[in-house]
Design a protein around this motif. Structure first.
Motif, mmCIF file in Angstrom:
data_model
loop_
_atom_site.group_PDB
_atom_site.id
_atom_site.type_symbol
_atom_site.label_atom_id
_atom_site.label_comp_id
_atom_site.label_asym_id
_atom_site.label_seq_id
_atom_site.Cartn_x
_atom_site.Cartn_y
_atom_site.Cartn_z
ATOM 1 N N ARG A 73 0.792 -1.231 0.000
ATOM 2 C CA ARG A 73 0.000 0.000 0.000
ATOM 3 C C ARG A 73 0.827 1.286 0.000
ATOM 4 O O ARG A 73 0.525 2.201 -0.768
ATOM 5 N N PRO A 74 1.871 1.414 0.817
ATOM 6 C CA PRO A 74 2.646 2.671 0.766
ATOM 7 C C PRO A 74 3.229 2.939 -0.613
ATOM 8 O O PRO A 74 3.223 4.086 -1.079
ATOM 9 N N LEU A 75 3.722 1.886 -1.278
ATOM 10 C CA LEU A 75 4.284 2.074 -2.617
ATOM 11 C C LEU A 75 3.193 2.407 -3.620
ATOM 12 O O LEU A 75 3.408 3.204 -4.545
ATOM 13 N N ARG A 76 2.019 1.819 -3.438
ATOM 14 C CA ARG A 76 0.910 2.136 -4.342
ATOM 15 C C ARG A 76 0.497 3.596 -4.198
ATOM 16 O O ARG A 76 0.236 4.284 -5.190
ATOM 17 N N ILE A 77 0.442 4.085 -2.972
ATOM 18 C CA ILE A 77 0.086 5.487 -2.750
ATOM 19 C C ILE A 77 1.114 6.410 -3.406
ATOM 20 O O ILE A 77 0.758 7.414 -4.053
ATOM 21 N N LEU A 78 2.385 6.063 -3.277
ATOM 22 C CA LEU A 78 3.426 6.877 -3.918
ATOM 23 C C LEU A 78 3.261 6.872 -5.435
ATOM 24 O O LEU A 78 3.388 7.913 -6.089
ATOM 25 N N ALA A 79 2.970 5.694 -6.003
ATOM 26 C CA ALA A 79 2.765 5.610 -7.457
ATOM 27 C C ALA A 79 1.561 6.439 -7.880
ATOM 28 O O ALA A 79 1.587 7.115 -8.917
ATOM 29 N N GLU A 80 0.507 6.412 -7.064
ATOM 30 C CA GLU A 80 -0.698 7.167 -7.389
ATOM 31 C C GLU A 80 -0.434 8.671 -7.337
ATOM 32 O O GLU A 80 -0.948 9.432 -8.175
ATOM 33 N N PRO A 124 -13.744 2.975 14.120
ATOM 34 C CA PRO A 124 -12.278 3.069 14.124
ATOM 35 C C PRO A 124 -11.593 1.779 14.553
ATOM 36 O O PRO A 124 -10.411 1.582 14.256
ATOM 37 N N GLU A 125 -12.337 0.894 15.253
ATOM 38 C CA GLU A 125 -11.735 -0.363 15.698
ATOM 39 C C GLU A 125 -11.353 -1.274 14.536
ATOM 40 O O GLU A 125 -10.603 -2.243 14.711
ATOM 41 N N ASP A 126 -11.869 -0.991 13.337
ATOM 42 C CA ASP A 126 -11.573 -1.833 12.180
ATOM 43 C C ASP A 126 -10.163 -1.624 11.629
ATOM 44 O O ASP A 126 -9.702 -2.409 10.801
ATOM 45 N N MET A 127 -9.486 -0.554 12.057
ATOM 46 C CA MET A 127 -8.161 -0.238 11.503
ATOM 47 C C MET A 127 -7.213 0.200 12.614
ATOM 48 O O MET A 127 -7.649 0.678 13.666
ATOM 49 N N ARG A 128 -5.926 0.030 12.368
ATOM 50 C CA ARG A 128 -4.929 0.567 13.287
ATOM 51 C C ARG A 128 -4.914 2.095 13.181
ATOM 52 O O ARG A 128 -5.195 2.656 12.121
ATOM 53 N N TRP A 129 -4.525 2.754 14.268
ATOM 54 C CA TRP A 129 -4.666 4.218 14.324
ATOM 55 C C TRP A 129 -3.816 4.917 13.266
ATOM 56 O O TRP A 129 -4.233 5.925 12.689
ATOM 57 N N MET A 130 -2.636 4.379 12.979
ATOM 58 C CA MET A 130 -1.801 4.995 11.947
ATOM 59 C C MET A 130 -2.457 4.884 10.574
ATOM 60 O O MET A 130 -2.410 5.826 9.772
ATOM 61 N N GLU A 131 -3.079 3.741 10.313
ATOM 62 C CA GLU A 131 -3.784 3.558 9.045
ATOM 63 C C GLU A 131 -4.945 4.535 8.926
ATOM 64 O O GLU A 131 -5.189 5.099 7.853
#
Length: 383
Positions: A73-80, A124-131
């Motif tokens: 995901r981080p690399l995909r966001i950078l590509a986007e 919010p419990e569905d994801m980690r806080w950083m996400e």
């Protein structure tokens, strides 16, 4: 007009209803586009072959692979953010649509983004806080930078407005459709259906739930309701979906079932296998309290299956008067409503089936595609 479509978010088999939304809308858009319009798809390494196969029958489709993997995901966001704008400029797109929540902060053409839901705000419990923080920043930026924001239900539209992501006049609800393949029995011999059920270890009669085990889906509470009904029902409970952050609660509920074989978990099904389950079950149950649209309810109704869900979020929009509802997904309430639905007489069941099919028939991918195309054309022409 050259319509760019950002598919970089799509990992086949991993993003659930968002994948169905993208693939079905693309096929309908390809069939509906006017002469002189070209769909320009920006694909990733995981989905390029799949989307080429989906759209092989249509002319005027261009594919521009971008060397990234959406699973990272981080690399995909950078590509986007950095590769996609220049790829779109090189491809001479007149408008760029991003169907997966996020979009480039800078683009050389007008943009639209689809925000299917704001689940992470309500649950919010569905994801980690950083996400959550990263996703919130990306979605807010996309809504601010894009000329149009699409949602997949009126409920989601109001969520985007209520949380201050975009002004009301910028947000458009484009309701989803349902594949015609779910409607009615397929031209298949009964023995073929039974072979599929045997291969999956499914036995009749059975109840069906299609949902990943996110906490807000409340699959654990459905299992607890099923445990309360042991001894009263001959049914098996079939759970279709991948394990997510609600696995611990679900596994705890599964321990309440005295005969473990009565609860069956499945994932990675083919489209034919999933349709067979919808068309063979006695009752469909989705105990979720938050859905951007709730496509499985519509698929169940289209297949002629009685559907039970929660009167929450977008689900009343999707189920209409054709579905059964509980006010909250508590095990006792679910158990009582399951018994009520299964006790319908043959005549009442036929009436429910006809009502559900008629209701689901109004939700078409052609309508979704036509609304999406109209919005994209409008913002391109305004530019």
């Amino acid at each position: 007009m050259r319509i760019g479509i950002n598919t970089l978010f799509l990992v086949p088999g991993d993003v659930g209803g968002t994948e169905v939304y993208l693939r079905e809308t693309l096929k309908a858009m390809a069939a509906l586009r006017s002469s002189g319009e070209t769909l320009v798809l920006f694909t990733n390494r995981e989905n390029d072959r799949l989307l080429r196969a989906d759209l092989a029958a249509f002319p005027q489709i261009e594919f521009h692979p971008i060397p990234c993997r959406a699973a990272a995901r981080p690399l995909r966001i950078l590509a986007e953010q950095f590769l996609l704008p220049f790829a779109a400029r090189t491809a001479r797109t007149d408008v760029l649509w991003s169907p997966g929540y996020t979009a480039p902060a800078v683009c050389f053409s007008p943009q639209a983004v689809t925000v299917c839901d704001l689940q992470y705000k309500s649950h919010p419990e569905d994801m980690r806080w950083m996400e959550r923080l990263a996703l919130d920043a990306l979605v807010r930026t996309a809504c601010r930078r894009c000329q149009a924001v699409l949602t997949i239900s009126e409920f989601s539209r109001q969520e985007v407005i209520r949380h201050g992501f975009a002004a009301a006049d910028k947000v458009h609800a484009t309701l989803l459709g349902v594949s015609h393949d779910f409607a009615g029995k397929q031209q298949r011999e009964p023995e073929e259906t039974e072979q599929i059920l045997r291969r999956l270890h499914v036995r009749r009669p059975f109840l069906l739930c299609v949902a990943h085990s996110y906490p807000h889906k409340n699959v654990d509470k459905l299992v607890a309701a099923f445990a309360l009904l042991q001894g009263e029902l001959p049914h098996q409970l079939v759970l279709v979906g991948k394990g997510r952050r609600g696995e611990a609660a679900l596994n705890k509920s599964l321990l309440q079932i005295r005969q473990p074989e009565q609860a069956l978990r499945l994932s990675g099904l083919t489209e034919q296998e999933l349709r067979t389950l919808y068309q063979s079950a006695d009752l469909f149950v989705l105990p979720s309290t938050y859905e951007g649209f709730g496509l499985p309810v519509l698929e169940a109704l289209s297949a002629g299956l009685t559907a039970l869900t929660v009167r929450a979020a977008s689900l009343p929009e999707v189920g209409g008067e054709a579905a059964f509802y509980v006010q909250a997904p508590e095990p006792e309430l679910l158990a009582a409503k399951i018994k009520e639905a299964l006790r319908l007489s043959a005549a009442e069941r036929r009436q429910r089936t006809e009502q559900g099919k008629a209701w689901a028939g109004a939700f078409t991918w052609e309508r979704t595609a036509a609304q999406t195309l109209r919005i994209l054309r409008n913002i391109a022409e305004e530019r």
